[in-house]
Write a protein that holds these residues in place. Structure first.
Motif, short mmCIF file in Angstrom:
data_model
loop_
_atom_site.label_atom_id
_atom_site.label_comp_id
_atom_site.label_asym_id
_atom_site.label_seq_id
_atom_site.Cartn_x
_atom_site.Cartn_y
_atom_site.Cartn_z
N ARG A 307 67.46 60.85 30.38
CA ARG A 307 67.78 60.53 28.98
C ARG A 307 66.56 59.96 28.29
O ARG A 307 65.89 59.08 28.84
CB ARG A 307 68.93 59.52 28.93
N ARG A 309 65.10 58.09 24.90
CA ARG A 309 65.53 57.32 23.72
C ARG A 309 64.76 57.81 22.49
O ARG A 309 63.69 58.42 22.64
CB ARG A 309 65.30 55.82 23.94
N PRO A 310 65.24 57.53 21.29
CA PRO A 310 64.47 57.94 20.11
C PRO A 310 63.30 56.98 19.86
O PRO A 310 63.28 55.87 20.41
CB PRO A 310 65.50 57.85 18.98
N GLN A 385 61.22 52.90 32.81
CA GLN A 385 60.27 51.92 32.26
C GLN A 385 61.02 50.93 31.37
O GLN A 385 62.10 51.26 30.85
CB GLN A 385 59.24 52.72 31.45
N GLY A 387 62.35 48.98 28.37
CA GLY A 387 62.56 49.34 26.97
C GLY A 387 62.88 50.80 26.72
O GLY A 387 62.79 51.29 25.59
N THR A 388 63.28 51.50 27.76
CA THR A 388 63.58 52.93 27.56
C THR A 388 65.07 53.21 27.36
O THR A 388 65.47 54.35 27.15
CB THR A 388 63.07 53.76 28.76
N THR A 391 69.79 49.64 29.69
CA THR A 391 70.94 48.81 29.34
C THR A 391 71.78 49.50 28.27
O THR A 391 73.01 49.44 28.30
CB THR A 391 70.45 47.44 28.82
N PHE A 392 71.10 50.20 27.38
CA PHE A 392 71.83 50.93 26.33
C PHE A 392 72.73 51.99 26.96
O PHE A 392 73.88 52.16 26.57
CB PHE A 392 70.82 51.59 25.38
N SER A 503 64.63 42.05 27.17
CA SER A 503 64.36 42.76 28.41
C SER A 503 65.16 42.15 29.56
O SER A 503 65.24 40.93 29.71
CB SER A 503 62.87 42.68 28.72
N GLY A 536 63.62 46.98 34.24
CA GLY A 536 62.64 48.03 33.93
C GLY A 536 61.30 47.81 34.60
O GLY A 536 60.82 46.66 34.69
#
Ligand SMILES: Nc1ncnc2c1ncn2[C@@H]1O[C@H](COP(=O)(O)OP(=O)(O)OP(=O)(O)O)[C@@H](O)[C@H]1O
Length: 961
Positions: A307, A309-310, A385, A387-388, A391-392, A503, A536
């Motif tokens: 996946r 992310r934008p 990594q 911040g990718t 968790t979202f 984070s 991450g």
């Protein structure tokens, strides 16, 4: 007219340039009434010289017309009307010119003025002539004087002639003058007329001019119209051409439309075909995918979803561009544009672009939820990594819930759906691995970052790892479950880094334990669902972590690299997998070493600046995808299993005992059956023997009767001759009986039956066994003396057997031995050569009849036997006894038959136990038939009718047989 004028002028000029062949001087009288200027002009033009010499006649010298070649002036003058006509014609031709050039003489101007002007004119002409004359004279003088004189004479003659002519001309002139006057008058009239006409002509001319103008305008108009017409014509032509072309076009268009229609039809059919093919393709693709999934499932591979992310707002503001090419990538593919225009393609089970939402991600994750309820261990974890979007993806945000929430929701939905057929119990635990320590996030009072009780991973069974002491919250619905998950998530350690504001600094693990019981078959399962949001990976130099953050980052990277080592070892199928190198891998051991369905989300950033980390993550994910764990196994609940195992063990033991019992009983049955068989065999033999004996007895009886008859006859003879041998014969007690008594005949078998019944059914009385009887028989047969030793009761019974107790006579050896019937020899058991019908008749004879018959001696006994009377009677008695014994023996065989019948009935019923019961019938002790079946059924109550029949017939002590 102009031509004519110009011709005249040319001729006049010629006349001047080329002198006449001879000089001619004409003297014209001066006196003249008037000179018509036009006429004078005419004359001058015609080459005539008019010399006014003042003569009254006014004569003038005119050169010959022939010399000049012109028209003689004379003729012209004479033809006045012609002149006028010509003049008029000239004026008609150009009336305006006429008015302008020859304006009429002013009124009041008389003929004198006209003459004067004429004279003036002539004077001018005279001067001109005079001017040329000296030149001519000079020529004459110098060249040819002689010739001149001749010519002079000629000229004089000519002068004479001219004078005459002049006179004529004068006369004619007068006439002409008159005519001229008249002509002048008429000319005046004509002029007036002409003027009128001119005016009229003028008006006409102006009218004509107008007309001409109009005409020219019209002409112009016409011309313009013509041009227009031409233009229109050409346009029309063009249009016609165009129309033709259009017609052609229409034709073409119709053809084209037909073609288009054909193509459209073709297109429609192709589209239908395409649709079909597409559907088929989709089906094939689906089938292929299903097969692939099955293959993967069989292989037990870890499935990997990628996946991306934008780009976030900061990245967009910095002008960062995407390094991932989703447009060119096919299904399940991902293309990463490298730094140096190189492209790298990765293949995963599913790839989610930045545009794809949480729903589409969960759609493909859902089957795992169902697997948990089916009893499989499932592990879903997000890797990538920092911040990718790990968790979202796992937790999501308000309004866009992630995998955790949706999976639990699906679990509860399916549980509700399966209500009635399955019973589920769900417990939830939340723990985190923070700085290589396991913390229970549901522990009361656990706050983010607070030090809680440390937990350890323990192996509880083969391939089953557990964290003892972990809080397991039982939840019954989604709200409760979500509350628990939220409680745990809130307690998780989160910090702000350069890469991510929130984070995750720990690996967060949700463990959902599902205990299921199939209410249909009682199968129990206990499966686990791990939902893991890993911390991450980050480049410390890039995130510029320091202090606590640095320590966290180092621990995170360490555990992730341990995970990498485990993955490498699994991928290369190394014998030792370093699961215990970190808490994370230790916890994931069950999920990574088989027995489990594992799904990994590899999260990547689209930012071209993160392409290095992205490639690292993708390479790692590719390696993970290649791991084969083997097919997942269903997790049957161990507790329940052991309980069932215990029950099964007990049941097995019971059945073993029962089997042993059955076996021993069967053995006994077999023994008894064998005995029965031998008895049956014996019985059969005895029956045969009885038959033989009976037939033998019949024969002997006949012989005995014959013998008796003979004896009677002998007695009679001896009476007559002296009763010598009277005492030698003693009659058998049995012979005293009335052999023909029918009442006794009928009673005998009855009594026999009654006796036998009494003998075998009375358990209280002391009875003889068949063996005893047999031995007795044998004894008696072999040793006739033994019969004497029998107890009195036995004797009494034996007697009763013979005669039904009607005639109880004490048996004594003497009487027995005096029997007429000789005892059979051993070999007498062999079939005797007697007539069969007789034997058959004997066989049906009742027993008492036998005894009756015994009284009569055999008619033809063998001499060796017949002579011994005592032994014969003993033999008969013995035979009778044995016959009785055989009757007795028949009873147990009947009972055995009854038992067999029961067994047959049981076999027909198909139940083993019943068969056994039936088989056991003959072996029971006969005391009420109490032990007939293994199931405890007693013949008194539930035995079959066969058993009921058989029971009274049983011997009391069958074992003794
Ligand atoms: N697919 C997505 N669509 C929209 N926003 C996303 C998506 N993925 C991530 N984000 C946003 O990116 C940010 C970082 O995501 P998240 O915290 O989930 O990353 P992370 O991988 O868990 O980071 P860390 O490892 O540091 O915990 C969040 O603000 C999140 O909302």
């Amino acid at each position: 007219m102009e031509d004519e004028g110009s011709g005249d002028r040319r001729r006049a000029a010629e006349a001047l340039v080329s002198p006449p062949p001879r000089a001619k001087t004409v003297t014209i009288p001066v006196a003249r009434d008037f000179i018509i200027p036009h006429a004078a002009d005419q004359c001058r033009c015609s080459g005539f010289e008019v010399a006014e010499e003042g003569s009254p006649t006014g004569s003038s010298a005119l050169g010959p017309a022939s010399a000049g070649g012109g028209v003689p002036c004379e003729g012209a003058l004479q033809d006045t009307p012609d002149y006028i006509r010509r003049s008029a014609a000239r004026h008609r031709v150009a009336p305006l010119e006429l008015f302008s050039s020859a304006s009429p003489p002013p009124a009041g101007l008389g003929a004198a003025d006209a003459v004067a002007s004429s004279a003036k004119c002539h004077a001018t002409e005279g001067e001109a002539v005079g001017g040329r004359q000296p030149q001519e004279t000079r020529v004459d003088k110098s060249d040819c004087w002689g010739i001149s004189e001749q010519q002079y004479g000629v000229l004089l003659r000519e002068e004479e002639e001219c004078r005459k002519l002049l006179d004529d001309l004068m006369a004619e002139n007068e006439l002409k003058t008159r005519e001229c006057r008249e002509a002048q008058e008429s000319l005046r009239d004509l002029r007036m007329e002409l003027m009128r006409k001119s005016m009229h002509v003028g008006s006409l001319a102006s009218a004509v001019e107008g007309q001409v103008k109009e005409k020219s305008r019209l002409c112009q108009l016409l011309k313009a119209l013509g041009e227009k017409f031409m233009v229109l014509k050409s346009e029309h032509q063009n249009l016609r051409q165009e129309s033709l072309e259009y017609r052609k076009c229409v034709l073409d268009a119709s053809q084209m439309s037909a073609t288009i229609q054909r193509y459209v039809n073709q297109y429609v059919s192709l589209e239908c075909e395409f649709k079909d093919l597409k559907e088929k393709f989709n089906e094939e693709a689906k089938e292929r995918k299903d097969l692939y999934n099955k293959l993967i499932e069989l292989k037990g591979n870890i499935r990997v979803f990628c996946r991306c992310r934008p780009l976030n707002a900061d990245e967009i503001a910095e002008g960062a561009s995407s390094a991932i090419d989703f447009d060119l990538a096919k299904d399940g593919e991902l293309i990463v544009r490298g730094h140096v225009s190189s492209k790298k393609t990765y293949k995963f089970d599913s790839v989610f672009s930045p545009e794809e939402g949480q729903e589409s991600v969960f759609e493909k994750t859902m089957p795992y939820a169902i697997s948990v309820l089916d009893g499989f261990n499932v592990c879903i974890f997000a890797y990538g990594q920092t911040g990718t979007g790990k968790t979202f993806t796992m937790e999501g945000i308000e309004g866009a819930r992630g995998v955790n929430y949706r999976t639990l929701e699906e679990l509860f939905r399916i549980i509700k759906e399966r209500e009635g057929t399955f019973l589920y119990e769900i417990t939830v635990s939340v723990l985190e691995v923070y700085n290589e320590q396991i913390h229970d996030l549901l522990m009361t009072g656990s706050q983010p970052g607070a030090t809680t009780k440390r937990l350890e991973v323990r192996q509880v069974a083969e391939g089953v790892h557990h964290v003892p002491g972990l809080v397991e919250a039982r939840v019954t619905n989604m709200n409760e479950a979500w509350e628990v998950l939220q409680t745990g998530s809130k307690a998780r350690v989160v910090g702000s880094t350069n890469a991510n504001e929130h984070s995750s600094r720990s690996h967060c693990i949700h463990c959902v334990i599902v205990k299921g019981e199939n209410l249909m078959n009682g199968e129990c399962t206990k499966s686990k669902l791990w939902l893991i949001d890993l911390a991450g990976s980050e480049r410390v130099a890039k995130t510029d972590a320091q202090g606590e953050r640095l320590k966290e980052a180092q621990n995170i990277n360490k555990s992730l690299s341990a995970l990498g080592d485990v993955i490498s070892a699994l991928a290369t199928k190394t014998s030792h997998i370093p699961f215990r190198n970190s808490k994370l891998t230790h916890l994931l051991q069950d999920s990574l070493s088989g027995d489990s369905k594992t799904l990994m989300f590899v999260q990547i950033s689209p930012n071209e600046n993160d392409v290095g980390e992205t490639l690292c993550s993708l390479n790692f994910a590719s390696r993970v995808r290649g791991i084969e764990l083997g097919q997942a196994k269903k997790q049957v609940d161990i507790g329940e299993l052991s309980r069932y195992k215990l029950m099964v063990g007990r049941a097995k033991q019971d059945s073993k005992n029962k089997d042993a019992q059955i076996k021993s009983m069967e053995e006994r049955i077999q023994i008894l059956e064998a005995k029965n068989k031998t008895k049956d065999l014996l019985t059969m033999n005895l029956q045969e023997k009885i038959k033989e004996l009976e037939s033998q007895l019949l024969v002997e009886r006949k012989i005995a009767r014959q013998h008796v008859d003979n004896k009677i006859a002998q007695d009679h003879l001896q009476k007559q001759h002296g009763m010598k041998e009277e005492n030698s014969y003693s009659r058998s007690p049995m012979a005293e009986r009335n052999l023909n008594s029918t009442a006794e005949k009928a009673a005998a078998p009855k009594d026999l039956g009654g006796i036998s019944k009494q003998m075998f059914s009375d358990s209280n009385t002391d009875t003889y066994s068949f063996k005893q009887l047999m031995s007795l028989g044998d004894e008696k047969e072999n040793d006739p003396e033994a019969a004497v030793q029998l107890p009195p009761t036995t004797k009494a019974r034996r007697v009763s057997l013979c005669n039904g107790g009607a005639h109880q006579r004490p048996l004594n050896p003497a009487s027995r031995r005096t029997s007429l019937i000789p005892l059979p020899r051993r070999n007498s058991l062999l079939p005797m050569p007697v007539a069969k019908p007789a034997a058959a008749a004997a066989a049906v004879l009742p027993l008492d009849k036998i005894t009756e018959n015994l009284s009569s001696p055999p008619l033809c006994s063998p001499p060796a036997v017949s002579n011994d009377k005592g032994s014969r009677s003993r033999r008969i008695n013995s035979i009778l006894r044995r016959s009785l014994q055989k009757k007795v023996v028949i009873r147990p065989s009947l009972a055995a038959q009854a038992g067999k019948k029961a067994a047959g009935a049981a076999a027909a019923r198909g139940t083993d136990s019943a068969r056994r019961a039936a088989r056991r019938v003959p072996v029971s002790d006969g005391a009420g038939g109490q032990r007939y079946s293994r199931t405890g059924t007693r013949s008194g109550g539930g035995a079959t009718s066969d058993q009921n029949i058989a029971a009274p017939l049983l011997l009391k002590k069958p074992v003794e047989i």
